[in-house]
Design an enzyme around this catalytic site. Structure first.
Site, PDB file in Angstrom:
ATOM      1  N   HIS A  67      81.139  64.426   8.160  1.00 44.17           N
ATOM      2  CA  HIS A  67      82.479  64.765   8.256  1.00 44.17           C
ATOM      3  C   HIS A  67      82.858  66.027   7.271  1.00 44.17           C
ATOM      4  CE1 HIS A  67      83.670  60.517   9.716  1.00 44.17           C
ATOM      5  NE2 HIS A  67      82.392  60.296   8.970  1.00 44.17           N
TER       6      HIS A  67
ATOM      7  N   HIS B 181      76.378  62.589  12.541  1.00 40.66           N
ATOM      8  CA  HIS B 181      77.593  63.573  12.327  1.00 40.66           C
ATOM      9  C   HIS B 181      77.600  63.823  10.817  1.00 40.66           C
ATOM     10  CE1 HIS B 181      79.585  59.756  12.189  1.00 40.66           C
ATOM     11  NE2 HIS B 181      80.311  60.055  11.406  1.00 40.66           N
TER      12      HIS B 181
ATOM     13  N   TYR C  76      74.843  55.382  13.713  1.00 41.41           N
ATOM     14  CA  TYR C  76      75.021  54.078  13.335  1.00 41.41           C
ATOM     15  C   TYR C  76      75.889  53.278  14.292  1.00 41.41           C
ATOM     16  CZ  TYR C  76      79.199  56.043  11.381  1.00 41.41           C
ATOM     17  OH  TYR C  76      80.430  56.486  11.013  1.00 41.41           O
TER      18      TYR C  76
ATOM     19  N   ARG D  72      77.785  55.772  16.677  1.00 39.60           N
ATOM     20  CA  ARG D  72      78.269  56.999  16.620  1.00 39.60           C
ATOM     21  C   ARG D  72      76.996  57.776  16.519  1.00 39.60           C
ATOM     22  NH1 ARG D  72      82.407  58.862  14.086  1.00 39.60           N
ATOM     23  NH2 ARG D  72      82.094  60.433  15.577  1.00 39.60           N
TER      24      ARG D  72
ATOM     25  N   TYR E  47      76.137  54.227   5.127  1.00 38.16           N
ATOM     26  CA  TYR E  47      76.961  54.612   4.009  1.00 38.16           C
ATOM     27  C   TYR E  47      76.927  54.157   2.537  1.00 38.16           C
ATOM     28  CZ  TYR E  47      79.659  57.529   7.418  1.00 38.16           C
ATOM     29  OH  TYR E  47      79.873  58.600   8.477  1.00 38.16           O
TER      30      TYR E  47
END
Lengths: 204, 251
Positions: free
Chosen positions: B171, B169, B156, B166, B117
């Site tokens: 959000h 995905h 990640y 995770r 991120y």
């Protein structure tokens, strides 16, 4: 077998996670140049009608530690108690007041500040007036479904005493968890996610 | 923030269907450790919607920039693009009555192809992509439809259990026509085996509910020699008809 109701089911919620800022306040977390500014950062301008106030909000976990990765949105009526929304049929709200704002909690202090106006009173469906209030919606890492509550004002004692929603709170000792304390032009409001001072959250 | 002509439909003012809180994840899901101290323990206060929940903000198309719905390019240097699997994500925002929800803001954010991120708190050793920011937004059309272009995010690791990852995905944040419809969720990708290991996913008690968060590979919407497509529909709370209710404002 009876007929099917043919309804869909609401998409299940998931946490906003610790990086919610990337999507909702990108400039705040250093992603600049994509959007001109963060949406909901400014709620008032010189022409907005009403009394200018600041909201100083914190969100605290079950140990009393402020969340430094939460995001708070607020939704409120204008100074005359009208919402800036197509579903508002009672009149036209102040065109210089969107009624909606969004702020992250500070990454060091956990404080989030809104510069807004004090809302007017809005009626319930049965015509009784609610006390001036601001709707809060809180998301963060560890919160699976956005939390809904309200901020009422400490200098509206009489209106608060007749508010139909506050009146529904069985345990009267919990009513003060929804009332922000006035300090000059600032209202200070701590949202406690759990514990003795747990804020009243809504299912509505 | 006036409506900007996405629909001529008269605004609806009914209350919303009650939320099925057995379908959503509960506040306390101990497998997802952060929820332990951040979950209310007292009962919620229930009441039928007032105007404060029935109304909500509306955002006009004028706020959108040309590349807001193109994450491959909206952070990239001129002539460059983000690295990763090029995909289109599309679908409709519907309500529980099956009706499209037009003119609503949909925002999305994600990690890059390596699972990193662009956020100062993310210290994962996978590198940033200099041409990828990770945020985008759009407004639904007259039928509730939306689409955006991006790269498929990577999985990640995260500090929960000693070896939790995770699933890939994206959000999503969605506004409806009333503030009570406000929703944040996550979209997963068809066939990802990590979905069924994830404590955040597994906070949702019902497998059928989890499956509604998994986007389907959509070869018919794929652009040959350009980008594959995934379809992801989002359902918001429906509205009760107000035909037999008291007039909302009394008298």
């Amino acid at each position: 077998m009876a007929q099917s109701l043919d309804r869909l089911r609401e998409t299940p919620s998931q946490t906003a996670g610790p990086y919610v800022h990337i999507g909702l306040t990108p400039n705040f977390c250093g992603i600049d140049g994509v959007y001109a500014g963060d949406l909901g950062a400014t709620m008032i301008n010189d022409k907005t009608r009403g009394e200018r106030v600041e909201l100083r909000i914190r969100v605290l976990d079950g140990t009393g530690t402020p969340l430094k990765d939460a995001l708070v949105e607020i939704w409120q009526a204008d100074a005359d108690g009208l919402y800036n929304s197509p579903a508002e049929l009672r009149g036209a709200a102040d065109p210089n007041f969107p009624g909606w704002g969004r702020q992250p909690t500070d990454m060091v202090s956990g404080i989030c500040m809104f510069h807004t106006i004090k809302p007017g009173r809005v009626p319930c469906r049965d015509g009784r007036l609610m006390s001036p209030h601001i709707t809060l919606w809180i998301v963060a890492r560890g919160i699976n479904l956005g939390l809904h509550t309200r901020l009422y004002f400490s200098d509206e004692e009489k209106a608060n005493a007749e508010d139909p929603i506050l009146a529904r709170i069985e345990h009267r000792v919990r009513v003060p968890t929804l009332i922000a304390e006035r300090q000059g032009n600032t209202y200070v409001f701590d949202v406690h996610l759990q514990g003795d001072k747990e804020t009243v959250f809504f299912d509505s | 923030m006036p409506a900007d002509g996405a629909t001529n439909r008269a605004p609806e003012t009914g209350a919303f269907f009650q939320r099925d809180r057995t379908w959503h994840p509960p506040a306390l899901t101990p497998g997802y450790k952060s929820s332990v101290l951040r979950s209310p323990q007292k009962a919620l206060l229930s009441f039928d919607n007032t105007l404060s929940e029935i109304t909500g903000p509306v955002f006009g198309h004028a706020m959108l920039g040309e590349l807001d719905d193109d994450l491959i390019h909206n952070f990239a240097r001129p002539g460059e693009s983000a690295i990763g699997e090029r995909i289109i994500v599309h679908g409709r925002v519907l309500d529980e009555r099956g009706q499209g929800v037009p003119g609503v803001l949909v925002e999305f954010w994600q990690a890059n192809a390596g699972g990193r991120y662009r956020h100062k708190r993310d210290g994962y050793l996978a590198p940033l992509d200099p041409n990828f920011g990770g945020c985008g937004r759009t407004i639904t059309g007259a039928d509730g439809g939306y689409a955006f272009r991006t790269i498929k995010p990577g999985p990640y690791p995260w500090p929960n259990g000693p070896n939790d990852w995770r699933p890939s995905h994206i959000h999503f944040s969605v506004f409806g026509h009333g503030f009570a419809q406000r929703l944040i969720t996550q979209m997963y990708f068809e066939g990802d085996p990590l979905i069924w290991h994830c404590p955040i996913v597994r906070g949702i008690p019902d497998k059928a509910a989890i499956e509604t968060l998994i986007a389907a590979l959509d070869m018919q919407a794929t652009i040959p020699f350009d980008a594959r497509a995934y379809k992801f529909d989002i359902v918001l709370r429906g509205r009760r008809s107000s035909m037999f209710e008291n007039r909302p404002e009394g008298n």
